[in-house]
Write a protein that holds these residues in place. Structure first.
Motif, mmCIF file in Angstrom:
data_model
loop_
_atom_site.group_PDB
_atom_site.id
_atom_site.type_symbol
_atom_site.label_atom_id
_atom_site.label_comp_id
_atom_site.label_asym_id
_atom_site.label_seq_id
_atom_site.Cartn_x
_atom_site.Cartn_y
_atom_site.Cartn_z
ATOM 1 N N THR A 1 5.418 5.115 11.299
ATOM 2 C CA THR A 1 6.647 5.806 10.315
ATOM 3 C C THR A 1 6.503 7.229 10.803
ATOM 4 O OG1 THR A 1 8.377 6.079 8.193
ATOM 5 C CG2 THR A 1 5.544 5.888 8.360
ATOM 6 N N GLN A 2 7.248 8.100 11.308
ATOM 7 C CA GLN A 2 7.518 9.762 11.660
ATOM 8 C C GLN A 2 7.171 10.504 9.964
ATOM 9 O OE1 GLN A 2 6.857 11.295 14.870
ATOM 10 N NE2 GLN A 2 6.583 12.679 13.108
ATOM 11 N N VAL A 3 6.858 11.422 10.042
ATOM 12 C CA VAL A 3 6.651 12.502 9.154
ATOM 13 C C VAL A 3 6.646 13.797 9.780
ATOM 14 C CG1 VAL A 3 5.166 13.600 6.900
ATOM 15 C CG2 VAL A 3 5.694 10.872 7.121
ATOM 16 N N THR A 4 8.013 14.568 9.504
ATOM 17 C CA THR A 4 7.569 15.879 10.230
ATOM 18 C C THR A 4 8.539 16.683 8.846
ATOM 19 O OG1 THR A 4 8.886 14.537 11.902
ATOM 20 C CG2 THR A 4 9.344 17.201 11.719
ATOM 21 N N LEU B 1 0.883 -1.198 0.202
ATOM 22 C CA LEU B 1 0.151 0.007 -0.192
ATOM 23 C C LEU B 1 0.935 1.272 0.119
ATOM 24 C CD1 LEU B 1 -3.381 0.999 0.646
ATOM 25 C CD2 LEU B 1 -2.410 1.225 3.184
ATOM 26 N N TYR B 2 0.367 2.370 -0.904
ATOM 27 C CA TYR B 2 1.140 3.885 -1.108
ATOM 28 C C TYR B 2 0.378 4.267 -0.659
ATOM 29 C CZ TYR B 2 4.183 0.494 -3.475
ATOM 30 O OH TYR B 2 4.851 -0.612 -4.326
ATOM 31 N N LEU B 3 1.403 5.980 -0.114
ATOM 32 C CA LEU B 3 0.763 6.932 0.107
ATOM 33 C C LEU B 3 1.599 8.191 -0.278
ATOM 34 C CD1 LEU B 3 -1.427 8.590 1.666
ATOM 35 C CD2 LEU B 3 -0.636 9.641 3.762
ATOM 36 N N GLN B 4 1.243 8.366 -1.299
ATOM 37 C CA GLN B 4 2.580 8.841 -2.121
ATOM 38 C C GLN B 4 1.564 10.892 -1.539
ATOM 39 O OE1 GLN B 4 4.713 9.475 -4.875
ATOM 40 N NE2 GLN B 4 4.976 12.082 -4.213
ATOM 41 N N MET B 5 2.587 11.727 -0.907
ATOM 42 C CA MET B 5 2.050 13.303 -0.599
ATOM 43 C C MET B 5 3.154 13.764 -0.873
ATOM 44 S SD MET B 5 2.068 11.859 3.914
ATOM 45 C CE MET B 5 4.090 11.788 3.545
ATOM 46 N N ASN B 6 2.003 14.999 -1.486
ATOM 47 C CA ASN B 6 3.110 16.051 -2.658
ATOM 48 C C ASN B 6 2.459 18.066 -1.539
ATOM 49 O OD1 ASN B 6 4.053 14.431 -4.157
ATOM 50 N ND2 ASN B 6 1.497 14.740 -5.323
ATOM 51 N N SER B 7 2.998 18.283 -1.976
ATOM 52 C CA SER B 7 2.574 19.845 -1.765
ATOM 53 C C SER B 7 2.832 19.778 0.306
ATOM 54 C CB SER B 7 1.557 20.755 -1.981
ATOM 55 O OG SER B 7 1.657 20.548 -2.814
ATOM 56 N N LEU B 8 3.284 19.124 1.011
ATOM 57 C CA LEU B 8 3.505 18.920 2.017
ATOM 58 C C LEU B 8 3.673 20.235 3.392
ATOM 59 C CD1 LEU B 8 5.733 15.674 2.656
ATOM 60 C CD2 LEU B 8 3.275 15.952 3.253
ATOM 61 N N LYS B 9 2.309 20.433 4.362
ATOM 62 C CA LYS B 9 2.500 21.190 5.150
ATOM 63 C C LYS B 9 2.533 20.731 6.469
ATOM 64 C CE LYS B 9 -1.598 22.597 2.767
ATOM 65 N NZ LYS B 9 -3.149 22.941 2.348
ATOM 66 N N PRO B 10 3.641 21.889 7.201
ATOM 67 C CA PRO B 10 3.836 21.695 8.457
ATOM 68 C C PRO B 10 2.748 20.908 9.840
ATOM 69 C CG PRO B 10 4.819 23.894 8.177
ATOM 70 C CD PRO B 10 3.850 23.417 6.770
ATOM 71 N N GLU B 11 1.234 21.194 8.899
ATOM 72 C CA GLU B 11 0.748 20.270 9.970
ATOM 73 C C GLU B 11 -0.398 19.215 9.205
ATOM 74 O OE1 GLU B 11 0.211 23.865 8.310
ATOM 75 O OE2 GLU B 11 -1.474 23.441 7.811
ATOM 76 N N ASP B 12 0.957 18.932 8.447
ATOM 77 C CA ASP B 12 0.761 17.544 7.778
ATOM 78 C C ASP B 12 1.875 16.700 9.528
ATOM 79 O OD1 ASP B 12 0.891 17.998 4.647
ATOM 80 O OD2 ASP B 12 -1.019 17.477 5.297
ATOM 81 N N THR B 13 2.960 17.034 10.304
ATOM 82 C CA THR B 13 3.550 16.862 10.869
ATOM 83 C C THR B 13 2.551 15.900 11.506
ATOM 84 O OG1 THR B 13 5.229 18.393 10.821
ATOM 85 C CG2 THR B 13 5.471 17.319 12.580
ATOM 86 N N ALA B 14 3.610 14.011 11.906
ATOM 87 C CA ALA B 14 2.092 13.450 12.255
ATOM 88 C C ALA B 14 2.994 12.231 12.343
ATOM 89 C CB ALA B 14 0.780 13.057 12.269
#
Length: 124
Positions: A118-121, A78-91
């Motif tokens: 998995t951590q995203v910052t 399973l994938y999650l492609q994340m573009n145009s990331l914002k600080p509020e996506d940190t989790a």
């Protein structure tokens, strides 16, 4: 029993991209739901995106147009492609396996098996 293992998290600047992967031990039963959730410190776990065994997808309003969920059944991934990331996506991001009914509502109670996260910052 379904085992899930996430990978691909990391640190990125605002506007950047990341692709999360989730290895799924088996696609069972024949109808199922897979989802991505996230949880920031002090906040409830939020259903970000889901995809069912028919390929139907759903997204939280906060990520529509920026995130894309997909699955490669041949690779059990399973994938999650994340573009145009914002600080509020940190989790911390988790993948999960659940029942097909109500998949699009992305309710945590409908998911029985979870990865370790998995951590995203995202920095500004």
């Amino acid at each position: 029993q379904v085992h899930l293992v996430e990978s691909g998290g990391g640190s990125v600047q605002a506007g950047g991209s990341l692709r999360l992967s989730c290895a799924v031990s088996k696609y069972t039963p024949s109808t199922y739901c897979l989802g991505w959730f996230r949880q920031a410190p002090g906040k409830e776990r939020e259903g970000v995106a889901s995809i069912d065994s028919y390929g139907m997808t759903s997204y939280a309003d906060s990520v529509k147009g920026r995130f894309t969920i997909s699955q490669d059944n041949a690779k059990n991934t399973l994938y999650l492609q994340m573009n145009s990331l914002k600080p509020e996506d940190t989790a911390m991001y988790y993948c999960a396996h659940g029942v097909w009914v109500g998949c699009a509502r992305r309710k945590t109670a409908s998911f029985n098996y979870w990865g370790q996260g998995t951590q995203v910052t995202v920095s500004s």
